[in-house]
Design an enzyme around this catalytic site. Structure first.
Site, PDB file in Angstrom:
ATOM      1  N   HIS A  17      41.988  42.571  39.607  1.00 41.73           N
ATOM      2  CA  HIS A  17      41.613  43.021  38.176  1.00 41.73           C
ATOM      3  C   HIS A  17      42.335  42.674  37.087  1.00 41.73           C
ATOM      4  O   HIS A  17      41.945  42.250  35.951  1.00 41.73           O
ATOM      5  CB  HIS A  17      41.683  44.770  38.166  1.00 41.73           C
ATOM      6  CG  HIS A  17      40.479  45.381  38.959  1.00 41.73           C
ATOM      7  ND1 HIS A  17      40.842  46.269  39.922  1.00 41.73           N
ATOM      8  CD2 HIS A  17      39.197  45.288  39.264  1.00 41.73           C
ATOM      9  CE1 HIS A  17      39.938  46.680  40.624  1.00 41.73           C
ATOM     10  NE2 HIS A  17      38.801  46.047  40.035  1.00 41.73           N
ATOM     11  N   ARG A  90      34.294  37.272  42.578  1.00 35.48           N
ATOM     12  CA  ARG A  90      35.235  36.876  43.846  1.00 35.48           C
ATOM     13  C   ARG A  90      34.597  35.910  44.565  1.00 35.48           C
ATOM     14  O   ARG A  90      35.311  34.879  44.892  1.00 35.48           O
ATOM     15  CB  ARG A  90      35.775  38.137  44.539  1.00 35.48           C
ATOM     16  CG  ARG A  90      36.666  38.799  43.779  1.00 35.48           C
ATOM     17  CD  ARG A  90      36.840  40.312  44.381  1.00 35.48           C
ATOM     18  NE  ARG A  90      35.893  41.086  44.263  1.00 35.48           N
ATOM     19  CZ  ARG A  90      35.459  42.140  44.391  1.00 35.48           C
ATOM     20  NH1 ARG A  90      36.444  42.913  45.008  1.00 35.48           N
ATOM     21  NH2 ARG A  90      34.330  42.880  44.200  1.00 35.48           N
ATOM     22  N   SER A 128      39.504  47.102  45.840  1.00 36.35           N
ATOM     23  CA  SER A 128      40.389  48.292  45.594  1.00 36.35           C
ATOM     24  C   SER A 128      39.973  49.055  47.004  1.00 36.35           C
ATOM     25  O   SER A 128      40.822  49.711  47.594  1.00 36.35           O
ATOM     26  CB  SER A 128      39.595  49.352  44.577  1.00 36.35           C
ATOM     27  OG  SER A 128      39.845  48.532  43.275  1.00 36.35           O
TER      28      SER A 128
HETATM   29  P1  ADP Z   1      32.857  48.563  40.340  1.00 36.54           P
HETATM   30  O1  ADP Z   1      32.854  49.763  40.757  1.00 36.54           O
HETATM   31  O2  ADP Z   1      31.890  48.523  39.054  1.00 36.54           O
HETATM   32  O3  ADP Z   1      32.549  47.540  41.323  1.00 36.54           O
HETATM   33  P2  ADP Z   1      35.387  47.578  40.290  1.00 36.54           P
HETATM   34  O4  ADP Z   1      36.442  48.646  39.798  1.00 36.54           O
HETATM   35  O5  ADP Z   1      35.521  47.556  41.915  1.00 36.54           O
HETATM   36  O6  ADP Z   1      34.230  48.054  39.648  1.00 36.54           O
HETATM   37  O7  ADP Z   1      35.685  46.410  39.878  1.00 36.54           O
HETATM   38  C1  ADP Z   1      35.366  46.029  38.283  1.00 36.54           C
HETATM   39  C2  ADP Z   1      35.394  44.365  37.827  1.00 36.54           C
HETATM   40  O8  ADP Z   1      36.374  43.971  38.507  1.00 36.54           O
HETATM   41  C3  ADP Z   1      33.937  43.923  38.758  1.00 36.54           C
HETATM   42  O9  ADP Z   1      33.524  42.925  38.029  1.00 36.54           O
HETATM   43  C4  ADP Z   1      34.468  43.475  40.073  1.00 36.54           C
HETATM   44  O10 ADP Z   1      33.678  42.465  40.395  1.00 36.54           O
HETATM   45  C5  ADP Z   1      35.848  42.842  39.528  1.00 36.54           C
HETATM   46  N1  ADP Z   1      36.792  42.691  40.640  1.00 36.54           N
HETATM   47  C6  ADP Z   1      37.158  43.651  41.423  1.00 36.54           C
HETATM   48  N2  ADP Z   1      38.225  42.982  42.463  1.00 36.54           N
HETATM   49  C7  ADP Z   1      38.249  41.863  41.895  1.00 36.54           C
HETATM   50  C8  ADP Z   1      39.252  40.621  42.366  1.00 36.54           C
HETATM   51  N3  ADP Z   1      40.004  40.773  43.176  1.00 36.54           N
HETATM   52  N4  ADP Z   1      39.207  39.749  41.449  1.00 36.54           N
HETATM   53  C9  ADP Z   1      38.381  39.710  40.493  1.00 36.54           C
HETATM   54  N5  ADP Z   1      37.749  40.524  40.058  1.00 36.54           N
HETATM   55  C10 ADP Z   1      37.488  41.620  40.942  1.00 36.54           C
END
Ligand code: ADP
Length: 166
Positions: A17, A90, A128
């Site tokens: 993130h 990802r 996460s």
């Molecule tokens: P949601 O609950 O909406 O999926 P997240 O908190 O899991 O939200 O993730 C928010 C954003 O960050 C999403 O666009 C997700 O694809 C992206 N994201 C999550 N993990 C990663 C990562 N390791 N690398 C890049 N983007 C990520």
């Protein structure tokens, strides 16, 4: 002023993130990491805790702010006078859902564009959910999350691990 909203649950923020937020911060005047309440996902961290963790981990990025929102994302984006939504991609597996979400948001408000950013390759396997699972099992999460998130995870999961050990 070009403002982008980076929405998500951030339960908790990972280095993936953070990498996306950093990249977006180079393209926009201001990036707002917008944390969704998402009670339906039964988050491990409360909204206030997630906000505090992101605030601390992004403190070194002067044009990155942290906020929370409830309700429809496009309404929040318009309210903050932002032009774009940033999402991280990802792997191909993220694509289908993200594509659907982006087109739906465009239907709801055609003035808002969704921008996809790829994290550094070493973060493409991070989520996460996986980080929480590793922490729960006592694994080393140092290279996956910022130091303040690491301490918060250890603190939060300690009572659970002790319960499991009994
Ligand atoms: P949601 O609950 O909406 O999926 P997240 O908190 O899991 O939200 O993730 C928010 C954003 O960050 C999403 O666009 C997700 O694809 C992206 N994201 C999550 N993990 C990663 C990562 N390791 N690398 C890049 N983007 C990520």
């Amino acid at each position: 002023m070009r403002i982008a909203i980076y929405p998500g649950s951030f339960d908790p923020l990972t280095n993936g993130h953070l990498d996306v937020a950093q990249r977006a911060a180079k393209l926009f005047d201001r990036v707002i990491v917008a944390i969704a309440e998402n009670d339906s996902k039964h988050p491990l961290f409360t909204l206030a805790e997630r906000v505090a963790l992101v605030k601390k981990a992004t403190a070194h990025l002067p044009n990155v702010q942290t906020d929370s929102f409830d309700g429809l994302l496009v309404n929040y984006v318009a309210e903050r006078k932002a032009k774009a939504i940033v999402r991280g991609l990802r792997a191909v597996s993220d694509f289908e859902f993200e594509f659907q979400l982006a087109l739906m948001n465009r239907k709801l408000d055609e003035n808002i564009e969704t921008i996809f950013m790829m994290p550094k390759d070493t973060y493409t396997f991070l989520s996460s959910r996986i980080v929480k699972e590793i922490a729960r099992l006592g694994g080393d999460i140092r290279s996956f999350v910022p130091p303040n998130v690491q301490s918060a995870l250890i603190k939060k999961l300690k009572p659970q691990r002790q319960k499991g050990a009994k």
